[in-house]
Design a protein around this motif. Structure first.
Motif, PDB file in Angstrom:
ATOM      1  N   TYR A 119       0.843  -1.191   0.000  1.00  0.00           N
ATOM      2  CA  TYR A 119       0.000   0.000   0.000  1.00  0.00           C
ATOM      3  C   TYR A 119       0.882   1.245   0.000  1.00  0.00           C
ATOM      4  O   TYR A 119       1.987   1.254   0.583  1.00  0.00           O
ATOM      5  N   GLU A 120       0.414   2.299  -0.622  1.00  0.00           N
ATOM      6  CA  GLU A 120       1.131   3.567  -0.667  1.00  0.00           C
ATOM      7  C   GLU A 120       0.873   4.321   0.637  1.00  0.00           C
ATOM      8  O   GLU A 120      -0.250   4.751   0.924  1.00  0.00           O
ATOM      9  N   LEU A 121       1.920   4.491   1.433  1.00  0.00           N
ATOM     10  CA  LEU A 121       1.772   5.060   2.766  1.00  0.00           C
ATOM     11  C   LEU A 121       2.583   6.334   2.975  1.00  0.00           C
ATOM     12  O   LEU A 121       2.748   6.791   4.113  1.00  0.00           O
ATOM     13  N   THR A 122       3.096   6.928   1.907  1.00  0.00           N
ATOM     14  CA  THR A 122       3.993   8.085   2.060  1.00  0.00           C
ATOM     15  C   THR A 122       3.295   9.276   2.716  1.00  0.00           C
ATOM     16  O   THR A 122       3.954  10.116   3.351  1.00  0.00           O
ATOM     17  N   GLU A 123       1.986   9.396   2.574  1.00  0.00           N
ATOM     18  CA  GLU A 123       1.276  10.525   3.173  1.00  0.00           C
ATOM     19  C   GLU A 123       0.771  10.231   4.582  1.00  0.00           C
ATOM     20  O   GLU A 123       0.257  11.132   5.263  1.00  0.00           O
ATOM     21  N   ALA A 124       0.897   9.009   5.024  1.00  0.00           N
ATOM     22  CA  ALA A 124       0.367   8.629   6.337  1.00  0.00           C
ATOM     23  C   ALA A 124       1.302   9.058   7.459  1.00  0.00           C
ATOM     24  O   ALA A 124       2.523   8.888   7.375  1.00  0.00           O
ATOM     25  N   ARG A 125       0.707   9.626   8.501  1.00  0.00           N
ATOM     26  CA  ARG A 125       1.449  10.037   9.691  1.00  0.00           C
ATOM     27  C   ARG A 125       0.746   9.475  10.934  1.00  0.00           C
ATOM     28  O   ARG A 125      -0.443   9.187  10.908  1.00  0.00           O
ATOM     29  N   VAL A 126       1.489   9.385  12.014  1.00  0.00           N
ATOM     30  CA  VAL A 126       0.922   8.914  13.270  1.00  0.00           C
ATOM     31  C   VAL A 126       1.580   9.649  14.425  1.00  0.00           C
ATOM     32  O   VAL A 126       2.780   9.942  14.387  1.00  0.00           O
ATOM     33  N   LYS A 127       0.792   9.985  15.427  1.00  0.00           N
ATOM     34  CA  LYS A 127       1.340  10.635  16.618  1.00  0.00           C
ATOM     35  C   LYS A 127       2.026   9.590  17.497  1.00  0.00           C
ATOM     36  O   LYS A 127       1.481   8.505  17.713  1.00  0.00           O
ATOM     37  N   ILE A 128       3.195   9.916  17.984  1.00  0.00           N
ATOM     38  CA  ILE A 128       3.886   9.013  18.905  1.00  0.00           C
ATOM     39  C   ILE A 128       4.226   9.757  20.187  1.00  0.00           C
ATOM     40  O   ILE A 128       4.603  10.926  20.163  1.00  0.00           O
ATOM     41  N   THR A 129       4.042   9.116  21.293  1.00  0.00           N
ATOM     42  CA  THR A 129       4.412   9.650  22.606  1.00  0.00           C
ATOM     43  C   THR A 129       5.500   8.752  23.169  1.00  0.00           C
ATOM     44  O   THR A 129       5.292   7.534  23.314  1.00  0.00           O
ATOM     45  N   ILE A 130       6.637   9.329  23.469  1.00  0.00           N
ATOM     46  CA  ILE A 130       7.788   8.534  23.941  1.00  0.00           C
ATOM     47  C   ILE A 130       8.103   8.900  25.382  1.00  0.00           C
ATOM     48  O   ILE A 130       8.467  10.050  25.684  1.00  0.00           O
ATOM     49  N   HIS A 131       7.936   7.931  26.284  1.00  0.00           N
ATOM     50  CA  HIS A 131       8.315   8.119  27.689  1.00  0.00           C
ATOM     51  C   HIS A 131       9.749   7.610  27.865  1.00  0.00           C
ATOM     52  O   HIS A 131      10.089   6.518  27.407  1.00  0.00           O
ATOM     53  N   ILE A 132      10.557   8.390  28.547  1.00  0.00           N
ATOM     54  CA  ILE A 132      11.981   8.095  28.647  1.00  0.00           C
ATOM     55  C   ILE A 132      12.338   7.666  30.065  1.00  0.00           C
ATOM     56  O   ILE A 132      11.969   8.329  31.043  1.00  0.00           O
ATOM     57  N   GLY A 133      13.060   6.529  30.167  1.00  0.00           N
ATOM     58  CA  GLY A 133      13.582   6.073  31.453  1.00  0.00           C
ATOM     59  C   GLY A 133      12.543   5.564  32.431  1.00  0.00           C
ATOM     60  O   GLY A 133      12.727   5.653  33.644  1.00  0.00           O
ATOM     61  N   LEU A 134      11.458   4.990  31.912  1.00  0.00           N
ATOM     62  CA  LEU A 134      10.424   4.454  32.801  1.00  0.00           C
ATOM     63  C   LEU A 134      10.902   3.185  33.504  1.00  0.00           C
ATOM     64  O   LEU A 134      11.627   2.379  32.922  1.00  0.00           O
ATOM     65  N   THR A 135      10.466   3.004  34.740  1.00  0.00           N
ATOM     66  CA  THR A 135      10.668   1.713  35.400  1.00  0.00           C
ATOM     67  C   THR A 135       9.664   0.714  34.829  1.00  0.00           C
ATOM     68  O   THR A 135       8.681   1.102  34.181  1.00  0.00           O
ATOM     69  N   GLU A 136       9.899  -0.564  35.083  1.00  0.00           N
ATOM     70  CA  GLU A 136       8.968  -1.584  34.603  1.00  0.00           C
ATOM     71  C   GLU A 136       7.573  -1.372  35.175  1.00  0.00           C
ATOM     72  O   GLU A 136       6.570  -1.483  34.467  1.00  0.00           O
ATOM     73  N   GLU A 137       7.508  -0.999  36.459  1.00  0.00           N
ATOM     74  CA  GLU A 137       6.212  -0.793  37.102  1.00  0.00           C
ATOM     75  C   GLU A 137       5.461   0.373  36.464  1.00  0.00           C
ATOM     76  O   GLU A 137       4.255   0.299  36.229  1.00  0.00           O
ATOM     77  N   SER A 138       6.195   1.457  36.154  1.00  0.00           N
ATOM     78  CA  SER A 138       5.559   2.626  35.552  1.00  0.00           C
ATOM     79  C   SER A 138       5.059   2.314  34.147  1.00  0.00           C
ATOM     80  O   SER A 138       3.971   2.737  33.746  1.00  0.00           O
ATOM     81  N   ALA A 139       5.860   1.556  33.381  1.00  0.00           N
ATOM     82  CA  ALA A 139       5.454   1.197  32.019  1.00  0.00           C
ATOM     83  C   ALA A 139       4.198   0.335  32.054  1.00  0.00           C
ATOM     84  O   ALA A 139       3.257   0.539  31.262  1.00  0.00           O
ATOM     85  N   LYS A 140       4.147  -0.627  32.977  1.00  0.00           N
ATOM     86  CA  LYS A 140       2.971  -1.479  33.086  1.00  0.00           C
ATOM     87  C   LYS A 140       1.753  -0.675  33.536  1.00  0.00           C
ATOM     88  O   LYS A 140       0.621  -0.911  33.091  1.00  0.00           O
ATOM     89  N   ASP A 141       1.978   0.298  34.420  1.00  0.00           N
ATOM     90  CA  ASP A 141       0.885   1.122  34.906  1.00  0.00           C
ATOM     91  C   ASP A 141       0.265   1.931  33.768  1.00  0.00           C
ATOM     92  O   ASP A 141      -0.969   2.037  33.665  1.00  0.00           O
TER      93      ASP A 141
END
Length: 420
Positions: A119-141
């Motif tokens: 499929y032609e996807l060159t125009e497709a965009r997506v929002k990404i949220t990146i959390h930095i340095g999370l603990t395992e508990e925080s990521a699971k939460d």
């Protein structure tokens, strides 16, 4: 060693020192990011996946406005190549990390499939949220709190909180000690785990609960006489974990009872009175069943709870500390054959004759749980009486033998000490 992934972006901003939000290109988005912090694996058959895929492939330019975005966790994140890319450093699970896709596994799967289908996807965009340095508990939460368009089952939530860790650790030890391999599904859509309900971690819990003679005691608690249709907790408290830990040493015996019952059923339907006939209710000879121990597969389908009334009857042979009153290996097989021949087989045959074939209704019938429990009490009393009678019958022989030895000894002393 940590791995790095580069994500092509249009722009980004630093929401806080440990969070970056960006607009990412779909056509070059990395599809091999780990799913470690996610609470379930994506399912390409789900409605969620199909909706995302259709939205992406029919109008890719509008995908950004129609989609809530992807949430990621990374050990480090920084802009590179004149701020046209974000470089993510990901710690893998064996490095103590919990980085990767927190929420958006179905979305990334849709990206992968759309690319495979060209499929032609060159125009497709997506929002990404990146959390930095999370603990395992925080990521699971965050994973647990994320909104999802399809429900997350309670088992996946319990697993995400780490409440099954003590079971996993015990099974690893059991595998090593007994040279066996278990196939257990701990969360939704888990890859490599069978969908068979007997291989669900909740089934293991049910096996243990059936042997809890302190909680399910007809003589001491009338409200919970038997674990019929038991509901499992949505979270495992410290007190519950302590109780389950005390029951864990009984898991091997519970698995054995279930496996032997299935072997008996397999033999019964393989040698019917009428060729090609199956006279047992809830047993489907067109299906197959897998048990948690990977050695055991059977050529018939059975309801998940089929063996539970049988296993629950064995709790009669346990004391309050969950120790066997009689050596398990000495009575287990004979008692199981007794229950099958005199109660359970006849019950399944009668239900089939009556036209009742719904497995869950059959296994939740209070009458069969009560009958098997009473039979177990009778069997135990009979065994104990035999042991007492056996001890009494041996006692006169021991006494008589001792008296003869004493008499010979006395005669010997007289011959040497009393002059003629």
């Amino acid at each position: 060693m940590p791995k790095t992934w580069n994500i092509k972006i249009d722009n980004y901003f630093q929401a806080n020192p440990n969070c970056i939000i960006a607009t990412a290109h779909v056509d070059s988005f990395p599809i091999d990011l780990p799913l470690e912090p996610n609470i379930r694996e994506p399912n390409r058959k789900s409605a969620t996946y199909r909706q995302i895929f259709d939205s992406l492939t029919t109008e890719p330019a509008k995908f950004f406005s129609r989609h809530s975005g992807i949430v990621l966790s990374a050990n480090k994140a920084k802009p590179v190549k004149n701020k046209t890319e974000l470089e993510l450093e990901i710690l893998e699970a064996n490095e103590g990390g919990s980085d990767g896709i927190i929420n958006g596994g179905h979305t990334v799967l849709a990206f992968e499939q759309a690319k495979n289908y060209k499929y032609e996807l060159t125009e497709a965009r997506v929002k990404i949220t990146i959390h930095i340095g999370l603990t395992e508990e925080s990521a699971k939460d965050i994973a647990l709190a994320s909104n999802t368009t399809t429900p997350v089952d309670s088992r996946s939530k319990v697993n995400a909180r780490g409440d099954y860790k003590f079971i996993k650790q015990y099974l690893v030890q059991l595998e090593r000690a007994e040279d066996r391999k278990f196939r257990i599904a701990y969360y939704q859509n888990q890859s490599g785990a069978p969908r068979n309900a007997q291989c669900n971690v909740t089934h293991l819990l049910k096996l243990l609960y059936c042997l809890d003679r302190n909680k399910y005691n007809p003589d001491g608690n009338k409200r919970t006489k038997h674990p019929v249709g038991m509901s499992l907790p949505s979270n495992i408290t410290d007190a519950e974990r302590e109780r389950l830990t005390a029951l864990l040493p009984l898991l091997s015996q519970a698995l054995w009872i279930e496996q032997r019952l299935y072997e008996i059923i397999q033999d019964h339907i393989s040698n019917p009175r009428r060729k090609g006939a199956n006279d047992l209710a809830s047993i489907d000879i067109r299906k197959t069943t897998l048990l948690p121990d990977s050695k055991y597969s059977f050529g018939f389908g059975a309801p998940t709870d089929l063996a539970l009334p049988i296993i629950a009857s064995y709790r009669v042979f346990l004391d309050k500390d969950y120790k066997w009153i009689l050596p398990f290996d000495e009575f287990a097989e004979d008692f199981l054959q007794h229950l099958w021949a005199n109660y359970f087989r006849k019950y399944l045959v009668s239900e089939k004759t009556a036209g009742n074939t719904v497995g869950t209704k059959i296994s939740r019938n209070q009458d069969i749980w009560e009958s098997l429990y009473i039979s177990a009490q009778s069997y135990l009393n009979s065994s104990l009486v035999k042991m007492v009678n056996s001890s009494k019958s041996e006692e006169p022989k021991v006494t008589q033998g001792a008296n003869k030895r004493a008499k010979r000894k006395s005669n010997g002393i007289n011959a040497t000490t009393i002059p003629k």
